[in-house]
Design a protein around this motif. Structure first.
Motif, mmCIF file in Angstrom:
data_model
loop_
_atom_site.group_PDB
_atom_site.id
_atom_site.type_symbol
_atom_site.label_atom_id
_atom_site.label_comp_id
_atom_site.label_asym_id
_atom_site.label_seq_id
_atom_site.Cartn_x
_atom_site.Cartn_y
_atom_site.Cartn_z
ATOM 1 N N TRP A 136 -32.073 -11.864 18.068
ATOM 2 C CA TRP A 136 -31.584 -10.623 18.671
ATOM 3 C C TRP A 136 -30.097 -10.676 19.032
ATOM 4 O O TRP A 136 -29.452 -9.642 19.156
ATOM 5 N N THR A 137 -29.540 -11.879 19.156
ATOM 6 C CA THR A 137 -28.113 -11.984 19.474
ATOM 7 C C THR A 137 -27.249 -11.939 18.227
ATOM 8 O O THR A 137 -26.049 -11.735 18.320
ATOM 9 N N ARG A 138 -27.876 -12.134 17.072
ATOM 10 C CA ARG A 138 -27.135 -12.069 15.822
ATOM 11 C C ARG A 138 -27.027 -10.626 15.375
ATOM 12 O O ARG A 138 -27.982 -9.878 15.476
ATOM 13 N N ARG A 139 -25.866 -10.259 14.926
ATOM 14 C CA ARG A 139 -25.696 -8.933 14.333
ATOM 15 C C ARG A 139 -24.612 -9.048 13.277
ATOM 16 O O ARG A 139 -23.706 -9.861 13.394
ATOM 17 N N PRO A 140 -24.690 -8.210 12.267
ATOM 18 C CA PRO A 140 -23.619 -8.265 11.283
ATOM 19 C C PRO A 140 -22.314 -7.830 11.948
ATOM 20 O O PRO A 140 -22.326 -7.058 12.895
ATOM 21 N N ARG A 141 -21.234 -8.352 11.460
ATOM 22 C CA ARG A 141 -19.952 -7.914 12.010
ATOM 23 C C ARG A 141 -19.808 -6.424 11.759
ATOM 24 O O ARG A 141 -20.163 -5.909 10.706
ATOM 25 N N ALA A 142 -19.285 -5.739 12.741
ATOM 26 C CA ALA A 142 -19.236 -4.281 12.713
ATOM 27 C C ALA A 142 -18.503 -3.730 11.496
ATOM 28 O O ALA A 142 -18.829 -2.663 11.019
ATOM 29 N N LYS A 143 -17.538 -4.455 10.986
ATOM 30 C CA LYS A 143 -16.729 -3.912 9.899
ATOM 31 C C LYS A 143 -16.965 -4.610 8.568
ATOM 32 O O LYS A 143 -16.134 -4.526 7.669
ATOM 33 N N ASP A 144 -18.087 -5.296 8.407
ATOM 34 C CA ASP A 144 -18.347 -5.988 7.147
ATOM 35 C C ASP A 144 -18.322 -5.040 5.955
ATOM 36 O O ASP A 144 -17.777 -5.366 4.909
ATOM 37 N N HIS A 145 -18.901 -3.854 6.105
ATOM 38 C CA HIS A 145 -18.932 -2.903 4.988
ATOM 39 C C HIS A 145 -17.515 -2.430 4.646
ATOM 40 O O HIS A 145 -17.179 -2.245 3.478
ATOM 41 N N LEU A 146 -16.663 -2.277 5.661
ATOM 42 C CA LEU A 146 -15.277 -1.885 5.402
ATOM 43 C C LEU A 146 -14.523 -3.011 4.696
ATOM 44 O O LEU A 146 -13.717 -2.767 3.793
ATOM 45 N N ARG A 147 -14.797 -4.222 5.106
ATOM 46 C CA ARG A 147 -14.120 -5.369 4.485
ATOM 47 C C ARG A 147 -14.496 -5.462 3.006
ATOM 48 O O ARG A 147 -13.639 -5.676 2.148
ATOM 49 N N GLN A 148 -15.782 -5.299 2.707
ATOM 50 C CA GLN A 148 -16.220 -5.354 1.314
ATOM 51 C C GLN A 148 -15.571 -4.251 0.485
ATOM 52 O O GLN A 148 -15.147 -4.470 -0.650
ATOM 53 N N GLU A 149 -15.464 -3.050 1.082
ATOM 54 C CA GLU A 149 -14.833 -1.941 0.371
ATOM 55 C C GLU A 149 -13.337 -2.205 0.190
ATOM 56 O O GLU A 149 -12.769 -1.899 -0.853
ATOM 57 N N ALA A 150 -12.700 -2.806 1.186
ATOM 58 C CA ALA A 150 -11.281 -3.149 1.084
ATOM 59 C C ALA A 150 -11.059 -4.152 -0.043
ATOM 60 O O ALA A 150 -10.111 -4.014 -0.829
ATOM 61 N N VAL A 151 -11.906 -5.156 -0.144
ATOM 62 C CA VAL A 151 -11.798 -6.153 -1.210
ATOM 63 C C VAL A 151 -11.972 -5.467 -2.567
ATOM 64 O O VAL A 151 -11.209 -5.714 -3.507
ATOM 65 N N ARG A 152 -12.956 -4.570 -2.665
ATOM 66 C CA ARG A 152 -13.194 -3.860 -3.924
ATOM 67 C C ARG A 152 -11.961 -3.051 -4.329
ATOM 68 O O ARG A 152 -11.508 -3.107 -5.476
ATOM 69 N N LEU A 153 -11.390 -2.314 -3.363
ATOM 70 C CA LEU A 153 -10.212 -1.496 -3.654
ATOM 71 C C LEU A 153 -9.003 -2.362 -4.047
ATOM 72 O O LEU A 153 -8.257 -2.022 -4.955
ATOM 73 N N ARG A 154 -8.833 -3.479 -3.354
ATOM 74 C CA ARG A 154 -7.701 -4.357 -3.662
ATOM 75 C C ARG A 154 -7.827 -4.913 -5.072
ATOM 76 O O ARG A 154 -6.834 -5.045 -5.790
ATOM 77 N N ARG A 155 -9.046 -5.230 -5.482
ATOM 78 C CA ARG A 155 -9.255 -5.777 -6.835
ATOM 79 C C ARG A 155 -8.970 -4.740 -7.916
ATOM 80 O O ARG A 155 -8.773 -5.093 -9.073
ATOM 81 N N THR A 156 -8.962 -3.459 -7.536
ATOM 82 C CA THR A 156 -8.586 -2.412 -8.499
ATOM 83 C C THR A 156 -7.075 -2.203 -8.514
ATOM 84 O O THR A 156 -6.577 -1.381 -9.267
ATOM 85 N N GLY A 157 -6.347 -2.932 -7.641
ATOM 86 C CA GLY A 157 -4.891 -2.830 -7.611
ATOM 87 C C GLY A 157 -4.357 -1.898 -6.554
ATOM 88 O O GLY A 157 -3.164 -1.583 -6.547
ATOM 89 N N ALA A 158 -5.206 -1.447 -5.625
ATOM 90 C CA ALA A 158 -4.747 -0.542 -4.569
ATOM 91 C C ALA A 158 -3.826 -1.283 -3.596
ATOM 92 O O ALA A 158 -4.017 -2.472 -3.328
ATOM 93 N N SER A 159 -2.844 -0.564 -3.065
ATOM 94 C CA SER A 159 -1.925 -1.154 -2.090
ATOM 95 C C SER A 159 -2.577 -1.155 -0.704
ATOM 96 O O SER A 159 -3.556 -0.456 -0.469
#
Length: 192
Positions: free
Chosen positions: A51-74
């Motif tokens: 119950w004390t474990r939780r995913p980091r609040a912004k994990d989904h944003l981080r994954q999307e940021a990585v995806r966008l960066r790999r497409t060459g986004a600034s």
């Protein structure tokens, strides 16, 4: 304090952890000042309750940021799209490699953005200058003959050829390429 009480406290902390208590709850229950230090050492190897474990609040944003960066986004594009600061993106994306093509594209876009910014600043500066000239003309209005005479004398003093003691000249020369100054000088010549 003997080793036995410390051992007993360690076992109590570990038992409470296995029963599902958080570190803060264990510290309060055992009367400890903090949930770090000794308690941290005592709980080494005992996993926290689910119950004390939780995913980091912004994990989904981080994954999307990585995806966008790999497409060459600034970083700016990613920041605008995801609403994440560029400093956060820097921490998240520092190890995401860009292809050489992406690097070249970003560099070209950066140069283009710098040029657009410079053009906008120059245009704003020209607009300010035009506005100041209009305001000044409105404040000054027309020149009287006396004002024109004084202005012409000052202009000739600053930009005209002067007679020197070693070579008297009878020519009038005016060296200035500003169209307004030339018009002023010609009006002054008409006056004198």
């Amino acid at each position: 304090m003997s080793a036995q009480p410390d051992h007993a406290r360690r076992e109590m902390a570990r038992s409470l952890r296995r029963a599902g208590y958080s570190r803060a709850q264990i510290a309060r229950r055992m009367g400890l000042k903090s949930s770090g230090g000794a308690l941290g050492r005592w709980l080494t190897g005992v996993p926290p309750p689910a119950w004390t474990r939780r995913p980091r609040a912004k994990d989904h944003l981080r994954q999307e940021a990585v995806r966008l960066r790999r497409t060459g986004a600034s970083y700016r594009e990613i920041s605008d799209e995801l609403g994440v600061s560029k400093s956060t993106l820097s921490a998240w994306l520092h190890d995401v490699p860009l292809t050489e093509e992406h690097r070249e594209t970003l560099a070209l876009r950066q140069r283009s953005a710098v040029q657009r910014r410079a053009d906008a600043l120059r245009a704003a500066s020209r607009a300010r200058h035009r506005s100041l000239v209009r305001e000044s003309e409105a404040r000054v209005g027309g020149l009287s003959e006396r004002e024109l005479f004084v202005a012409g004398v000052v202009a000739y003093w600053a930009e005209g050829a002067k007679t020197k003691p070693w070579g008297a000249r009878s020519l009038v020369r005016f060296s200035n390429s500003d169209a307004g100054m030339i018009r002023l000088f010609l009006a002054w010549l008409d006056l004198v």
